[in-house]
Motif scaffolding. Structure first.
Motif, PDB file in Angstrom:
ATOM      1  N   SER A  65       0.874  -1.175   0.000  1.00 24.97           N
ATOM      2  CA  SER A  65       0.000   0.000   0.000  1.00 24.97           C
ATOM      3  C   SER A  65       0.907   1.219   0.000  1.00 24.97           C
ATOM      4  CB  SER A  65      -0.901   0.012   1.234  1.00 24.97           C
ATOM      5  OG  SER A  65      -0.137   0.250   2.391  1.00 24.97           O
ATOM      6  N   CYS A  66       0.338   2.378  -0.158  1.00 22.43           N
ATOM      7  CA  CYS A  66       1.136   3.605  -0.049  1.00 22.43           C
ATOM      8  C   CYS A  66       1.800   3.663   1.333  1.00 22.43           C
ATOM      9  CB  CYS A  66       0.266   4.831  -0.254  1.00 22.43           C
ATOM     10  SG  CYS A  66      -0.559   4.907  -1.848  1.00 22.43           S
ATOM     11  N   ALA A  72       1.759   4.663   8.207  1.00 18.78           N
ATOM     12  CA  ALA A  72       0.322   4.859   8.408  1.00 18.78           C
ATOM     13  C   ALA A  72      -0.006   6.318   8.674  1.00 18.78           C
ATOM     14  CB  ALA A  72      -0.163   3.985   9.563  1.00 18.78           C
ATOM     15  N   ASP A  73       0.952   7.074   9.196  1.00 12.93           N
ATOM     16  CA  ASP A  73       0.763   8.490   9.500  1.00 12.93           C
ATOM     17  C   ASP A  73       1.538   9.318   8.477  1.00 12.93           C
ATOM     18  OD1 ASP A  73       0.632  11.065  10.471  1.00 12.93           O
ATOM     19  OD2 ASP A  73       1.420  10.577  12.463  1.00 12.93           O
ATOM     20  N   PRO A  74       0.858   9.964   7.522  1.00 14.11           N
ATOM     21  CA  PRO A  74       1.564  10.705   6.475  1.00 14.11           C
ATOM     22  C   PRO A  74       2.301  11.952   6.970  1.00 14.11           C
ATOM     23  CG  PRO A  74      -0.781  11.074   6.286  1.00 14.11           C
ATOM     24  CD  PRO A  74      -0.593  10.025   7.355  1.00 14.11           C
ATOM     25  N   LYS A  75       2.187  12.256   8.270  1.00 10.45           N
ATOM     26  CA  LYS A  75       2.962  13.365   8.836  1.00 10.45           C
ATOM     27  C   LYS A  75       4.359  12.904   9.260  1.00 10.45           C
ATOM     28  CE  LYS A  75       0.059  14.065  11.905  1.00 10.45           C
ATOM     29  NZ  LYS A  75      -1.134  13.853  12.585  1.00 10.45           N
ATOM     30  N   GLN A  76       4.581  11.605   9.224  1.00 11.96           N
ATOM     31  CA  GLN A  76       5.866  11.044   9.641  1.00 11.96           C
ATOM     32  C   GLN A  76       6.707  10.666   8.419  1.00 11.96           C
ATOM     33  OE1 GLN A  76       6.800  10.949  12.881  1.00 11.96           O
ATOM     34  NE2 GLN A  76       4.866  12.044  13.152  1.00 11.96           N
ATOM     35  N   PRO A  77       8.027  10.703   8.551  1.00 15.77           N
ATOM     36  CA  PRO A  77       8.868  10.251   7.437  1.00 15.77           C
ATOM     37  C   PRO A  77       8.744   8.739   7.258  1.00 15.77           C
ATOM     38  CG  PRO A  77      10.219  10.875   9.324  1.00 15.77           C
ATOM     39  CD  PRO A  77       8.798  11.193   9.676  1.00 15.77           C
ATOM     40  N   GLY A  78       8.944   8.303   6.046  1.00 15.45           N
ATOM     41  CA  GLY A  78       8.887   6.881   5.748  1.00 15.45           C
ATOM     42  C   GLY A  78      10.234   6.371   5.275  1.00 15.45           C
ATOM     43  N   ARG A  79      10.225   5.146   4.772  1.00 17.93           N
ATOM     44  CA  ARG A  79      11.446   4.514   4.245  1.00 17.93           C
ATOM     45  C   ARG A  79      11.098   3.778   2.960  1.00 17.93           C
ATOM     46  NH1 ARG A  79      15.964   6.302   6.376  1.00 17.93           N
ATOM     47  NH2 ARG A  79      15.746   6.645   8.582  1.00 17.93           N
ATOM     48  N   ARG A  85      15.354   7.337   3.320  1.00 17.11           N
ATOM     49  CA  ARG A  85      14.356   8.165   4.008  1.00 17.11           C
ATOM     50  C   ARG A  85      13.450   8.847   2.988  1.00 17.11           C
ATOM     51  NH1 ARG A  85      13.604  11.514   8.797  1.00 17.11           N
ATOM     52  NH2 ARG A  85      12.693  13.483   8.178  1.00 17.11           N
ATOM     53  N   ILE A  86      12.155   8.858   3.282  1.00 16.59           N
ATOM     54  CA  ILE A  86      11.160   9.557   2.473  1.00 16.59           C
ATOM     55  C   ILE A  86      10.566  10.639   3.365  1.00 16.59           C
ATOM     56  CG2 ILE A  86       8.996   9.373   1.205  1.00 16.59           C
ATOM     57  CD1 ILE A  86       9.601   6.358   0.872  1.00 16.59           C
ATOM     58  N   GLU A  87      10.609  11.864   2.916  1.00 13.12           N
ATOM     59  CA  GLU A  87      10.048  12.970   3.690  1.00 13.12           C
ATOM     60  C   GLU A  87       8.532  12.777   3.837  1.00 13.12           C
ATOM     61  OE1 GLU A  87      11.797  15.252   5.327  1.00 13.12           O
ATOM     62  OE2 GLU A  87      13.579  14.246   4.560  1.00 13.12           O
ATOM     63  N   PRO A  88       7.931  13.324   4.891  1.00 11.19           N
ATOM     64  CA  PRO A  88       6.487  13.169   5.095  1.00 11.19           C
ATOM     65  C   PRO A  88       5.686  13.613   3.875  1.00 11.19           C
ATOM     66  CG  PRO A  88       7.494  14.193   7.008  1.00 11.19           C
ATOM     67  CD  PRO A  88       8.552  14.135   5.939  1.00 11.19           C
ATOM     68  N   LEU A  89       4.569  12.941   3.636  1.00 10.49           N
ATOM     69  CA  LEU A  89       3.699  13.276   2.510  1.00 10.49           C
ATOM     70  C   LEU A  89       2.789  14.455   2.802  1.00 10.49           C
ATOM     71  CD1 LEU A  89       2.437   9.903   0.992  1.00 10.49           C
ATOM     72  CD2 LEU A  89       3.673  11.713  -0.170  1.00 10.49           C
ATOM     73  N   ALA A  90       2.344  14.596   4.017  1.00  9.63           N
ATOM     74  CA  ALA A  90       1.373  15.638   4.349  1.00  9.63           C
ATOM     75  C   ALA A  90       2.016  17.022   4.277  1.00  9.63           C
ATOM     76  CB  ALA A  90       0.815  15.405   5.750  1.00  9.63           C
ATOM     77  N   PRO A  91       1.408  17.943   3.534  1.00 13.80           N
ATOM     78  CA  PRO A  91       1.945  19.305   3.471  1.00 13.80           C
ATOM     79  C   PRO A  91       2.054  19.979   4.839  1.00 13.80           C
ATOM     80  CG  PRO A  91       0.362  18.976   1.715  1.00 13.80           C
ATOM     81  CD  PRO A  91       0.278  17.761   2.614  1.00 13.80           C
TER      82      PRO A  91
END
Length: 136
Positions: A65-66, A72-79, A85-91
């Protein structure tokens, strides 16, 4: 002659910079709504959230999934799958997100292909940005 070409080149670059600077989540949502042939008001944050969380069969028989990479929280960085590291998705957490239409298209094309095994529709893109724009 050379000076005139140089100045017109700089002016053209300035117009490109102004056009790029004008990209916002709202302008991108308007663009995607128009491309989908629907009113802007019909974009759905609920559908965007569902798209983000929906699980799909991945290329190597693992469910994806995305949120698999973006958390699960788009305010957090992902991997990413390779640990980058992927920067958070939420503006709200990443003000630079959804400010460059070319980058937005690049990442939609890549990520929709990886997760959905197809390109996202214009409406899906608009819904997705509508949801992320209201995440606080």
């Amino acid at each position: 002659m050379i000076k005139r070409l140089f100045c017109s080149g700089l002016a053209a670059l300035g117009m490109v910079a102004v056009a790029s600077a004008a990209d916002t989540p709202a302008s991108l949502m308007a663009h995607y709504a128009q491309a989908a042939g629907v009113p802007l008001a019909s974009l759905s944050a609920a559908r965007g959230a569902a798209l983000y969380r929906a699980e799909h069969p991945g290329r190597n028989a693992q469910t994806v999934s995305c949120a698999s990479c973006h958390t699960a929280d788009p305010k957090q960085p992902g991997r990413s799958r390779v640990g980058k590291r992927i920067e958070p998705l939420a503006p709200a957490a990443n003000p630079g997100r959804f400010t460059d239409a070319a980058k937005v298209e690049k990442w939609f094309r890549r990520n929709c292909g990886d997760v959905l095994q197809r390109e996202c529709s214009a409406r899906e893109k608009g819904d997705f940005i509508a949801w992320l724009s209201q995440v606080q």
